[in-house]
Scaffold this active site. Structure first.
Site, short mmCIF file in Angstrom:
data_model
loop_
_atom_site.label_atom_id
_atom_site.label_comp_id
_atom_site.label_asym_id
_atom_site.label_seq_id
_atom_site.Cartn_x
_atom_site.Cartn_y
_atom_site.Cartn_z
N ASN A 212 27.45 20.68 -45.27
CA ASN A 212 27.18 19.04 -44.71
C ASN A 212 26.74 17.83 -45.15
O ASN A 212 26.47 17.98 -46.49
CB ASN A 212 26.50 19.96 -43.37
CG ASN A 212 25.21 20.24 -44.03
OD1 ASN A 212 24.24 19.19 -44.35
ND2 ASN A 212 24.78 21.32 -43.83
N ASP A 281 25.07 26.26 -39.87
CA ASP A 281 25.30 27.33 -38.86
C ASP A 281 26.50 28.53 -39.38
O ASP A 281 26.03 29.63 -38.14
CB ASP A 281 25.62 26.86 -37.09
CG ASP A 281 25.02 26.15 -36.42
OD1 ASP A 281 23.48 26.24 -37.35
OD2 ASP A 281 24.79 24.88 -36.58
N PRO A 307 22.01 33.33 -40.23
CA PRO A 307 20.62 33.65 -39.63
C PRO A 307 20.06 32.37 -38.94
O PRO A 307 20.32 31.29 -39.60
CB PRO A 307 19.59 34.91 -40.55
CG PRO A 307 20.42 34.41 -41.57
CD PRO A 307 22.30 33.38 -41.31
N ASP A 308 19.17 32.04 -38.45
CA ASP A 308 18.14 31.27 -37.56
C ASP A 308 17.16 31.25 -38.57
O ASP A 308 16.00 31.81 -37.57
CB ASP A 308 18.06 30.89 -36.34
CG ASP A 308 17.74 29.49 -36.02
OD1 ASP A 308 16.89 28.99 -36.40
OD2 ASP A 308 18.30 28.56 -35.27
N ILE A 309 17.11 30.95 -39.46
CA ILE A 309 15.72 31.23 -40.43
C ILE A 309 14.48 30.30 -39.66
O ILE A 309 13.50 31.55 -39.51
CB ILE A 309 16.35 29.87 -42.28
CG1 ILE A 309 17.24 30.51 -42.52
CG2 ILE A 309 14.83 29.97 -42.88
CD1 ILE A 309 17.76 29.81 -43.49
N LYS A 339 14.96 23.34 -28.35
CA LYS A 339 15.03 23.13 -29.52
C LYS A 339 13.00 23.83 -29.35
O LYS A 339 13.08 25.32 -29.96
CB LYS A 339 14.86 23.08 -30.77
CG LYS A 339 16.74 23.11 -30.56
CD LYS A 339 17.11 22.58 -31.65
CE LYS A 339 18.57 21.79 -31.21
NZ LYS A 339 19.19 21.18 -32.00
N LYS A 343 12.96 28.18 -29.93
CA LYS A 343 12.13 28.61 -31.80
C LYS A 343 10.85 28.59 -31.85
O LYS A 343 10.91 28.68 -32.24
CB LYS A 343 13.18 27.46 -33.04
CG LYS A 343 14.55 27.12 -32.88
CD LYS A 343 15.10 26.42 -33.91
CE LYS A 343 16.92 27.03 -33.41
NZ LYS A 343 17.92 26.11 -34.78
#
Ligand code: C5P
Length: 407
Positions: A212, A281, A307-309, A339, A343
């Site tokens: 990205n 993602d 994984p969403d760290i 978020k 999160k």
């Protein structure tokens, strides 16, 4: 971690004319021992007492004494030098130099710098006791004090001229202690800060990847600002071409899963985690061991979620203070608030992408949101913005986390 009391502080040391100038040589060494970067400017009279070469060798930087030195001015103009300084300390400050500073004269390099700098100025007088006691000198010193110039000393005792009284330069230890005390504590002193930065690359085959547009600049600026604020900083960096900020421990990773492993390992003993990385993602389900060839047909890549760290750190038993970033093209505040809750973040820094800010550029603006408040940080250079962000994080951290007093 470098917890040196003047860690990375840019100190401009002005050396005035006086026999105590020889003590300024020791001051340079001790300032550097305390972590400071030192540049020395001498008055013409000072060069009669101690050679510029001595200060050059001790400071590791060229020494200047004239406004009219073209090569020095080309390398770093006196304006740049004035901006470079975080602290200006003049030791020894003679009666004449104090008089010139008190009246705003700018006839030589050092007095010009004092007028040009935005940094706090300290002066350490050293002179014959009669000169110090003279009403003219006392009035000049009082003028400086009223202008918030810190006056360090002088001490009393026997003088080089054979007299005894007030007018000796403070000892080097005392000068350093006074400077450290005057600077006050830094906002992240004693805290361990983990920062993630940059993009992640997900390999398709040995030569292609999904990445990205994150440059890593924001995260690197945050790491630098946290270190300057006194924190012990660990930076988990995706593939970027940026140099490591001074005093920061850097761990390079490539993929989201590598970043996850590095972050999870480091988060356990971090007080604050600032997740500035643009983590991919999705990744290809498989990475081809050899280069994929054209087949004449369409190629479908099966992508699976990474994984969403940040969310994973948020689910740990005792998460650090968590700061996430949200880069959005639309509905910025709405998505950022989502978020923040999902999160379990303590703060989110949201930025609009797509205009001349955000990705791949030097400037950014941030909307900070935490439970119970928000603040807009206006468009600015990422390094300036990072300093504001770090100060807000420090404030929120101190407001929400109990102070642990170590035994
Ligand atoms: O991708 P998203 O907009 O949800 O990212 C918000 C925050 O979550 C960022 O701070 C980013 O570093 C973090 N994140 C993460 N792991 C992911 C995706 C995002 O830690 N897989």
């Amino acid at each position: 971690m470098s917890n040196a009391s003047l860690d990375r502080v840019h100190v401009l040391l002005g050396v005035g004319g006086g026999i105590a100038a020889y003590k300024a040589a020791e001051l340079v060494r001790r300032l550097r021992d305390a972590g400071a970067e030192v540049r020395v400017v001498m008055t013409e009279n000072a060069t009669r007492f101690v050679g510029a070469v001595t200060f050059q060798a001790l400071s590791g930087n060229p020494v200047r004494s004239s406004l009219w030195d073209e090569s020095a001015e080309a390398a770093m103009s006196h304006i740049e030098l004035a901006r470079w300084a975080d602290e200006v300390i003049i030791a020894p400050a003679s009666a004449d130099l104090i008089a010139r500073l008190a009246h705003g004269f700018a006839g030589d390099l050092l007095s010009t710098l004092v007028l040009t700098t935005a940094a706090p100025v300290s002066v350490a007088p050293a002179m014959n006791q009669q000169m110090w006691a003279h009403p003219a000198t006392q009035a000049n010193v009082e003028r400086l004090r009223q202008r918030k110039v810190r006056v360090l000393g002088p001490a009393a005792g026997s003088q080089a001229c054979g007299e005894t009284g007030e007018g000796r330069l403070l000892e080097v230890d005392e000068l350093i202690a006074a400077l450290v005390a005057a600077r006050g504590p830094r906002s992240l002193d004693g805290l361990r800060v983990l920062v993630s930065a940059g993009p992640t690359y997900e390999d398709i085959d040995p030569v292609r990847f999904i990445g990205n547009r994150s440059s890593g600049k924001m995260g690197f600026a945050v790491a630098a600002a946290a270190a300057q604020a006194g924190a012990e900083v660990r930076l988990i960096a995706g593939p970027v071409s940026l140099s490591t900020p001074a005093g920061v421990e850097r761990i390079d990773v490539r993929s989201a899963r590598q970043m996850r492993d590095a972050v999870i390992a480091a988060a356990a003993d971090a007080d604050i985690f600032i997740s500035a990385a643009a983590v991919g993602d999705y990744r290809p389900e498989t990475t081809a061991p050899t280069k994929l060839k054209k087949s004449g047909k369409a190629l479908a890549l099966e992508l699976i979620q990474n994984p969403d760290i940040l969310a994973e750190v948020g689910q740990s038993a005792q998460p650090p203070f968590l700061v996430g970033f949200a880069a959005e093209t639309n509905d910025l505040e709405h998505y950022a608030r989502g978020k923040l809750e999902r999160k379990r973040l303590d703060m989110i820094a949201a930025n609009q992408v797509g205009e001349a800010q955000g990705f791949e550029c030097g400037e950014n603006a941030l909307l900070l949101i935490w439970s119970g408040g928000s603040e807009q940080l206006a468009l600015a250079d990422k390094r300036v913005l990072a300093q504001s962000l770090v100060e807000r994080i420090a404030e929120r951290y101190r407001a929400t986390r109990p102070v642990v007093v170590s035994a």
